[in-house]
Design a protein around this motif. Structure first.
Motif, PDB file in Angstrom:
ATOM      1  N   LEU A  74       0.193  -7.506   4.490  1.00 24.86           N
ATOM      2  CA  LEU A  74       1.185  -6.896   3.413  1.00 24.86           C
ATOM      3  C   LEU A  74       1.409  -8.062   2.490  1.00 24.86           C
ATOM      4  N   ALA A  75       1.342  -9.312   3.074  1.00 24.18           N
ATOM      5  CA  ALA A  75       1.827 -10.458   2.155  1.00 24.18           C
ATOM      6  C   ALA A  75       0.730 -10.771   1.147  1.00 24.18           C
ATOM      7  N   LEU A  76      -0.335 -10.436   1.470  1.00 21.99           N
ATOM      8  CA  LEU A  76      -1.489 -10.345   0.543  1.00 21.99           C
ATOM      9  C   LEU A  76      -1.252  -9.543  -0.686  1.00 21.99           C
ATOM     10  N   LEU A  77      -0.851  -8.174  -0.362  1.00 26.91           N
ATOM     11  CA  LEU A  77      -0.527  -7.008  -1.208  1.00 26.91           C
ATOM     12  C   LEU A  77       0.933  -7.294  -2.133  1.00 26.91           C
ATOM     13  N   GLY A  78       1.609  -8.234  -1.597  1.00 28.14           N
ATOM     14  CA  GLY A  78       2.709  -8.320  -2.406  1.00 28.14           C
ATOM     15  C   GLY A  78       4.026  -7.449  -1.804  1.00 28.14           C
ATOM     16  N   VAL A  79       3.715  -6.941  -0.469  1.00 30.35           N
ATOM     17  CA  VAL A  79       4.662  -6.200   0.113  1.00 30.35           C
ATOM     18  C   VAL A  79       5.411  -7.243   1.005  1.00 30.35           C
ATOM     19  N   GLU A  80       6.397  -7.817   0.636  1.00 31.19           N
ATOM     20  CA  GLU A  80       6.951  -9.016   1.612  1.00 31.19           C
ATOM     21  C   GLU A  80       7.836  -8.373   2.729  1.00 31.19           C
ATOM     22  N   TRP A  81       7.543  -7.777   3.679  1.00 39.24           N
ATOM     23  CA  TRP A  81       8.433  -7.160   4.724  1.00 39.24           C
ATOM     24  C   TRP A  81       9.028  -8.671   5.457  1.00 39.24           C
ATOM     25  N   GLY A  82       7.929  -9.434   5.751  1.00 35.45           N
ATOM     26  CA  GLY A  82       8.263 -10.778   6.308  1.00 35.45           C
ATOM     27  C   GLY A  82       7.749 -11.798   5.546  1.00 35.45           C
ATOM     28  N   GLN A 121      13.221  -4.110   2.822  1.00 38.30           N
ATOM     29  CA  GLN A 121      13.841  -3.835   1.644  1.00 38.30           C
ATOM     30  C   GLN A 121      13.478  -2.430   0.778  1.00 38.30           C
ATOM     31  N   PRO A 122      14.495  -1.730   0.191  1.00 40.13           N
ATOM     32  CA  PRO A 122      13.663  -0.499  -0.221  1.00 40.13           C
ATOM     33  C   PRO A 122      12.761  -0.438  -1.338  1.00 40.13           C
ATOM     34  N   GLU A 123      12.867  -1.623  -2.277  1.00 42.25           N
ATOM     35  CA  GLU A 123      11.953  -2.087  -3.091  1.00 42.25           C
ATOM     36  C   GLU A 123      10.722  -2.197  -2.757  1.00 42.25           C
ATOM     37  N   LEU A 124      10.176  -2.489  -1.317  1.00 41.54           N
ATOM     38  CA  LEU A 124       8.832  -2.462  -0.990  1.00 41.54           C
ATOM     39  C   LEU A 124       8.201  -1.204  -1.158  1.00 41.54           C
ATOM     40  N   ALA A 125       8.865   0.061  -1.055  1.00 47.08           N
ATOM     41  CA  ALA A 125       8.205   1.152  -1.436  1.00 47.08           C
ATOM     42  C   ALA A 125       7.697   1.144  -2.708  1.00 47.08           C
ATOM     43  N   ILE A 126       8.163   0.564  -3.717  1.00 47.16           N
ATOM     44  CA  ILE A 126       7.585   0.396  -5.029  1.00 47.16           C
ATOM     45  C   ILE A 126       6.158  -0.398  -4.917  1.00 47.16           C
ATOM     46  N   ALA A 127       6.297  -1.635  -4.087  1.00 47.62           N
ATOM     47  CA  ALA A 127       5.091  -2.535  -3.894  1.00 47.62           C
ATOM     48  C   ALA A 127       4.198  -1.607  -3.197  1.00 47.62           C
ATOM     49  N   LEU A 128       4.445  -0.833  -2.372  1.00 44.58           N
ATOM     50  CA  LEU A 128       3.657  -0.026  -1.603  1.00 44.58           C
ATOM     51  C   LEU A 128       2.584   0.917  -2.579  1.00 44.58           C
ATOM     52  N   VAL A 129       3.425   1.381  -3.459  1.00 46.91           N
ATOM     53  CA  VAL A 129       2.950   2.561  -4.572  1.00 46.91           C
ATOM     54  C   VAL A 129       1.923   1.697  -5.629  1.00 46.91           C
TER      55      VAL A 129
END
Length: 771
Positions: free
Chosen positions: A439-447, A468-476
């Motif tokens: 996830l960190a490589l993809l920019g989805v910084e959950w941790g 954080q809710p903004e992580l939904a945008i990072a997933l998109v």
């Protein structure tokens, strides 16, 4: 004829939500229109799903450019949530009315292309609280234009600092028909709007006019359908403009909406957090105390005359303090409730509000200290809730794969920040580590990975987690790379490798692939890295590549990953760096020498990770650098220090080199740079070798006063890097130099002065008879 009722509300206002519930129960409309983009209509029915637990947010994003996105948060105390749930539970139709997000996103693209407005306006938040604007939720979108919070203005005019307090006192405590309350509010807000003197071509006014024209168009369409009674729930500021009796001609609204561009959009629901509902998070429609508002709404909806909202709140405060092992007795709660009522009376309030409750809790339950109250604020006043969305909600394959992985690992995201320590020797925790790295490589910084402390082992990782809710945008945004987390991360890494601007970036990507268990990504990065290193002529980038590659090989051995290709690149890089190091270090200025010195330190750190690397070649290169008088002192001194640490230079040789470098024949600035390179890191050399300390002390004393001002900053930087105990020990040794006896160039201890200490140690060891 259709009967239309406009219910002007304050977004996320518990008083508004309660009044909406009462008004809907009295009106029993067959159609409910709620402020929000019409695209939400396709997912509104999901709000009746029992697995949909607020806070949640509608997420609308541009399908071709996911960074263009808006959130539409709802809590259980949001009037929109109450209205939609009422309609779904009674069988009434419910729709969203506002300017479609397809137009909003396309207009935003056009505005970005045109550049910022020249007057500098349009930068404030959406103070009317409309979730239809997305609330300025960063980073998915910029902040929305300013519109007055009409209810807050009415509250301020009445002397209230909290709009919800005013609503409670002025609206909730009135035994009037709820529909009449909204009619009175609409009349008051019409006066506020009449005082707005901004010109019609003002960007904020134009944006607001488009929204209201779109709302009126949809209200007209609903009226033509023949509904008997329609209830419109909208932001209070819009209420006067949506009264059918005051509608402008249809042609006027059509003119405002003519020719608007469109973008293709997608919509879904995502979990939201109480913290992101707060105004402090940057949410333009946010409220100051979501947890307190939830408490108010629950109390009002319960309609239990036997309980007081202030008493039940203080009981919750006491429970929160007790969970933190702080005293909070029942008697103290009673006393705090009395104080809150007294404060409300003194301040002319009909009942205690949050300000009175906070003051009473701090004075009685917290002994006057604000620190315990800060814990209460975080846990209760704001809240730690994270909503949930049913599996039936529209989702991208990547998000579905992440959710499935989280379920398989029995790992539920949380809104509260937590520190997680992973033991990579355990399969489940290793799988969690792999997921976080992907996830960190993809920019989805959950941790975010944290330091593990002093341990140098490779089996332990520490992460700071917070969803954080903004992580939904990072997933998109990441979904264009693949349908699973693993495939998307591998594809993303391969793309980044092609665009990488340095060998260091490629090496770090390679290390990230290894930690994320991405064999496909490793292959793509290794191929690019091999091509780049073969063409790289500068020695400094080659040196900086050694450490990441060595870490990759080391972790690869630990995790059982084949790193044969990486090891070949590493061996080749080491040889080329060693051959070119002496030549590359010649003729460096101060800035280039600092870069080279950092590169040498980085390479040394990497080479120390793998004992089977060709260290002999490295040491020969360092010896060539250390023995040359034409190389910048910072680099030559550092090379000498590395050789000394490796045992290839003895103390006598080091003292001789130091004496030569600090002689009067060497310019003071060059000598200081060489000394900094030698001593940087720790003070072990000076503490345990009095000869070196004496040489340095003599040199410092002999520097001319005119030159000393230029040398002092470098010396200060050198010695400031030492720990406080090290600096104290050096100072004490210098002050005792009179007790050091010089014999044939050798420093020996004064045994007479050391006698008491020797006898004491002998007594401890039981050797008194030998002394």
């Amino acid at each position: 004829m259709t009967d239309v009722h406009i219910l002007g509300i304050r977004h996320h206002g518990p008083g508004s939500a309660h009044s909406v519930a009462e008004a809907l129960a009295a009106l029993r409309p067959d159609l409910v229109l709620v402020e929000g983009p019409p695209e939400l209509d396709q997912v509104i029915p999901l709000l009746s799903d029992p697995d949909m637990v607020p806070p949640v947010a509608g997420l609308i994003y541009a399908a071709d450019e996911p960074r263009l996105a808006s959130f539409y948060p709802m809590a259980s105390f949001s009037p929109e949530w109450v209205a939609i749930r009422w309609a779904l539970s009674t069988g009434a139709q419910v729709r969203a009315i506002d300017l479609p997000a397809a137009h909003t996103f396309a207009l935003r693209v056009a505005e970005e292309a045109a550049g910022p407005p020249s007057n500098g306006e349009g930068e404030d938040t959406a103070a009317d609280g409309g979730p239809s604007t997305g609330g300025g939720e960063p980073p998915a979108q910029p902040q929305q234009p300013y519109r007055p919070d009409a209810i807050a203005m009415l509250a301020d005019a009445a002397g209230y600092s909290d709009a919800e307090r005013w609503w409670e006192d002025a609206v909730e405590h009135r035994n009037t028909d709820p529909v009449d309350r909204f009619a009175a509010l609409t009349e008051a807000i019409a006066e506020i709007r009449a005082a707005d003197d901004r010109p019609g071509d003002h960007p904020d006014v134009m944006e607001n006019n488009r929204r209201e024209a779109s709302m009126r168009r949809l209200i007209r369409a609903a009226m033509r359908e023949g509904h008997a009674r329609i209830a419109v729930v909208c932001g209070a500021y819009h209420a006067p403009a949506l009264m059918p009796a005051g509608f402008p001609p249809v042609a006027a609204d059509n003119k405002v909406l003519a020719g608007l561009p469109k973008a293709k959009v997608a919509v879904t629901w995502v979990p939201w957090t109480s913290n992101r509902l707060s105004r402090r998070s940057g949410y333009g429609a946010g409220v100051t105390a979501p947890g307190w508002y939830q408490h108010l709404f629950t109390h009002w909806m319960a309609q239990d005359p036997g309980t007081e909202v202030s008493t039940t709140w203080l009981v919750r405060v006491a429970h929160a303090l007790r969970r933190e092992n702080l005293d909070a007795s029942t008697a103290s709660v009673v006393e705090a409730a009395r104080m809150a009522n007294a404060l409300a009376a003194v301040r002319g309030r009909p009942s205690p509000g949050l300000a009175e409750l906070d003051d009473a809790a701090q004075a009685v339950l917290c002994d006057g200290s604000p620190l315990p109250l800060a814990l209460v604020h975080r846990e209760l006043t704001v809240g730690l809730e994270l909503g949930t969305v049913p599996e039936s909600a529209p989702t991208l394959p990547l998000a579905a794969d992440l959710a499935a992985t989280q379920r398989r690992l029995r790992w539920k995201p949380g809104a509260m920040e937590e520190v997680l320590t992973l033991d990579l020797r355990k399969p489940n925790q290793l799988a969690r580590s792999v997921l976080l790295h992907r996830l960190a490589l993809l920019g989805v910084e959950w941790g975010i990975q944290a330091e593990t402390g002093r341990t140098t082992g490779t089996f332990k990782e520490v992460w700071t987690l917070q969803w954080q809710p903004e992580l939904a945008i990072a997933l998109v945004e990441a979904s264009r790379y693949g349908t699973t987390v693993a495939s998307a991360a591998a594809a993303y890494v391969s793309e980044r490798a092609q665009d990488a601007g340095s060998l260091t970036e490629l090496s770090n990507l390679l290390a990230g692939c290894l930690l994320a268990d991405l064999p496909d990504g490793i292959g793509g990065v290794v191929q690019v890295l091999a091509e780049r290193t073969a063409l790289q002529q500068d020695v400094a980038p080659l040196l900086e590549t050694i450490s990441p590659l060595a870490r990759t090989c080391r972790y690869g051995n630990v995790r059982g990953v084949d790193v044969t290709g990486v090891r070949k690149i590493l061996d080749t890089t080491v040889v080329r760096a060693c051959v070119g190091l002496p030549t590359a270090c010649a003729g460096l200025d101060d800035d280039a020498a600092a870069v080279m010195r950092r590169a040498v330190d980085s390479a040394q750190q990497g080479l120390s990770l793998l004992p089977d690397l060709p260290l002999d070649d490295w040491h020969r290169a360092l010896a060539a650098v250390a023995g040359s008088d034409r190389i910048h002192g910072a680099v030559a001194g550092r090379a000498t220090r590395l050789l000394l640490d490796a045992g290839l230079v003895d103390g006598n040789d080091a003292a001789a080199r130091l004496s030569r470098r600090l002689s009067v024949a060497t310019p003071a600035r060059e000598a200081a740079a060489w000394l900094d390179g030698l001593l940087s890191g720790d003070a072990t050399l000076l503490i345990y070798d009095p000869r070196l300390l004496q040489i340095v002390d003599d040199w410092v004393a002999a520097v001319d006063d005119e030159i000393f001002d230029d040398v002092l900053p470098l010396l200060r930087r050198t010695f400031s890097a030492f720990s406080r105990p090290e600096r104290r020990e050096i100072g004490e040794q210098v002050s005792r130099r009179g007790g050091i006896v010089q014999i044939a160039g050798e420093a020996t201890l004064d045994l007479a002065a050391a006698g008491p200490a020797v006898r004491t140690m002998a007594r401890y060891l039981g050797w008194e008879a030998m002394v």
